[in-house]
Design an enzyme around this catalytic site. Structure first.
Site, PDB file in Angstrom:
ATOM      1  N   SER A 259      21.662  82.900   7.339  1.00  0.00           N
ATOM      2  CA  SER A 259      20.856  84.091   7.607  1.00  0.00           C
ATOM      3  C   SER A 259      19.889  83.825   8.750  1.00  0.00           C
ATOM      4  O   SER A 259      19.690  82.681   9.167  1.00  0.00           O
ATOM      5  CB  SER A 259      20.055  84.458   6.361  1.00  0.00           C
ATOM      6  OG  SER A 259      19.061  83.465   6.152  1.00  0.00           O
ATOM      7  N   LYS A 260      19.281  84.907   9.211  1.00  0.00           N
ATOM      8  CA  LYS A 260      18.299  84.786  10.285  1.00  0.00           C
ATOM      9  C   LYS A 260      17.142  83.892   9.813  1.00  0.00           C
ATOM     10  O   LYS A 260      16.628  83.072  10.568  1.00  0.00           O
ATOM     11  CB  LYS A 260      17.800  86.195  10.620  1.00  0.00           C
ATOM     12  CG  LYS A 260      16.810  86.230  11.745  1.00  0.00           C
ATOM     13  CD  LYS A 260      16.578  87.640  12.229  1.00  0.00           C
ATOM     14  CE  LYS A 260      15.349  87.703  13.084  1.00  0.00           C
ATOM     15  NZ  LYS A 260      14.244  88.457  12.521  1.00  0.00           N
TER      16      LYS A 260
END
Ligand code: GLU
Length: 494
Positions: A259-260
């Site tokens: 994920s970011k």
């Protein structure tokens, strides 16, 4: 049937490398099958729409060198390629489903549905709008024609697919094989939302059909939606395309999708190009070819030792039968290693033009042919483009000897040897002779060549690693060499 594939991002933010990989696999599939690669912008979710994303997507694909054959900016015969411009098309198609009793209007308010959810939860169940309860809810299946028409005029309804219970829905994924699902498990999903816009599911299926998409290649997160999509195709009596769901991209360590947040925590890039405060692969110093190469290997390999590919090579080498089922761990070090290999394979001239600005300082002291020589000397040592500056700085700056270790600073011989180096260098007319002269000097004085070379390297470069020492000396010349030997001597004397 001709091969047509599409990449269908939602413009809800920047393209993540997972999205770029999906685009790449679609592109490669099109190339392999002499087909067309289409970019369709799925912008029906107005709440999550971010204006700059579409441009970002275009720029990223362009940087990566995987340009679509048809897109909102490269029009083809299947447009418009932005879903927000196709509203009337979806409306016409949903009316066909309603006419054939395959879809229905539902007028339940958000509040009513929330209450139902709450009641179900109290009983330990999950509310699902489906065959089991739709006959007791507020929709065109339960209301009279007149009531339905009246409520429709208030313009606050959704349209749902009427799923026939107890059917086995059989879907095939080209990577994972057959999957069977009982239709009782599905809910009567919304096709048209209360704002008049289609949902992702509906627009996606209608467009894949109308745009004559032959194979849908997308991320694994869409696999659970496949049975519903299959029912939609069936409701229209349309032929289903082939499907391929690509393995997830996982965190470098631990479980779960990358994920970011993970990328920020680990300080690794996740976007092809910079987006706000997040630096992209491009700006960090990756070549587009390296990212393409790395992404191709995230979920695929050709069972050989070969790991370095150009986009052109991938166009023929990529074998879709060898895509793996399990998730692929993101490995930043491997991405850098691949970039290292691509940088090493670039010509000196290309590297120079990539780094013209950051190598300005070299241009002020060296002729272009010398700058090119310098580049060719350090090329093997680069992982990222900006390393070029770091690796060549000593051609311009005298080292400050901050890395000097005790082996040299405490060795009393060092100053004497450096002094002898000065004599050796002062006496040579041709700098090409330097190496032999140092070897002779070592033999005559019974000094180990390794030690001499290290000391000389420290004085010239400031540290023990770097490209071939005598090639460096040849470029910086005799007087700079003598000056640096002197510098180190004074440093040691202090
Ligand atoms: N708009 C969807 C997304 O952004 C596309 C999914 C699909 O390819 O069907 O992921």
């Amino acid at each position: 049937m001709s091969c047509r594939v599409r990449f269908a991002p939602s413009p809800t933010g920047p393209l993540h490398i997972g999205g770029l990989r999906t685009a790449l696999y679609n592109y490669l599939f099109a190339k392999k099958n002499k087909g067309s690669f289409i970019l369709r912008i799925e912008d029906t979710d107005q709440n999550r729409y971010i204006k700059e994303s579409e441009e970002y997507i275009n720029e990223s694909l362009n940087w990566a060198g995987i340009n679509p054959d048809e897109s909102p900016i490269k029009k083809g015969e299947f447009g418009p390629y932005r879903q927000s411009e196709r509203k009337s098309i979806y409306n016409n198609y949903v009316l066909k489903l309603i006419e054939n009793n395959k879809a229905y209007y539902a007028f339940d308010s958000d509040e009513e549905l929330n209450n139902l959810r709450f009641e179900y939860e109290k009983k330990g169940k999950t509310f699902k709008y489906d065959y089991s309860n739709r006959k007791s809810l507020k929709n065109s299946l339960t209301l009279t024609k007149e009531e339905t028409e009246k409520l429709k005029k208030q313009n606050s309804f959704v349209i749902r697919l009427k799923i026939i219970p107890n059917q086995i829905i059989s879907v095939e994924d080209k990577i994972r094989g057959n999957i069977n699902v009982n239709s009782n498990l599905l809910d009567d999903k919304v096709l048209i939302k209360s704002d008049g816009m289609p949902t992702y599911h509906f627009a996606n299926v209608v467009d894949d059909h109308l745009m004559k998409i032959s194979t849908v290649i997308r991320g694994e997160e869409w696999l659970p939606s496949l049975p519903f999509h299959k029912l939609l195709y069936k409701s229209f009596k349309w032929k289903t395309p082939d499907f391929m769901h690509l393995p997830l991209i996982l965190k470098p360590s631990g479980k779960g999708k990358l994920s970011k947040r993970d990328s920020e925590k680990m300080g690794i890039p996740i976007f092809p190009l910079s987006w706000k405060e997040n630096v992209g692969f491009k700006e960090i110093g990756f070549l587009p070819n390296s990212i393409i190469n790395y992404l191709a290997l995230l979920g695929w390999n050709d069972d050989t030792e070969k790991e370095i590919y150009s986009l052109k090579e991938l166009e023929t080498a990529f074998d879709f039968k060898k895509i793996q089922k399990s998730g692929a761990k993101f490995d930043y070090d491997k991405a850098k290693w691949i970039n290292h290999n691509h940088l090493k394979n670039l010509s000196d001239k290309s590297l120079l033009s990539l780094s013209k600005k950051s190598l300005k300082y070299l241009n002020s002291s060296y002729k272009k042919t010398e700058v090119l020589k310098i580049i060719s000397l350090v090329k093997e040592r680069l992982n990222l483009i900006p390393d070029l500056k770091k690796e060549t700085l000593f051609f311009y700056n005298d080292p400050d000897y901050s890395l000097l270790n005790e082996k040299f600073s405490k060795n009393k011989d060092s100053i004497k040897v450096l002094n002898d180096f000065k004599t050796v260098f002062s006496s040579i007319n041709n700098i090409d002779d330097a190496k032999n002269q140092i070897i002779n000097y070592g033999n005559e004085n019974n000094l180990k060549l390794g030690y001499l070379m290290q000391l000389l390297r420290i004085s010239i470069v400031g540290e023990l690693s770097g490209p071939d020492l005598f090639s460096i000396i040849k470029i910086i010349g005799k007087s700079v060499t003598l000056k640096r030997i002197d510098n180190l001597m004074s440093k040691l004397k202090n």
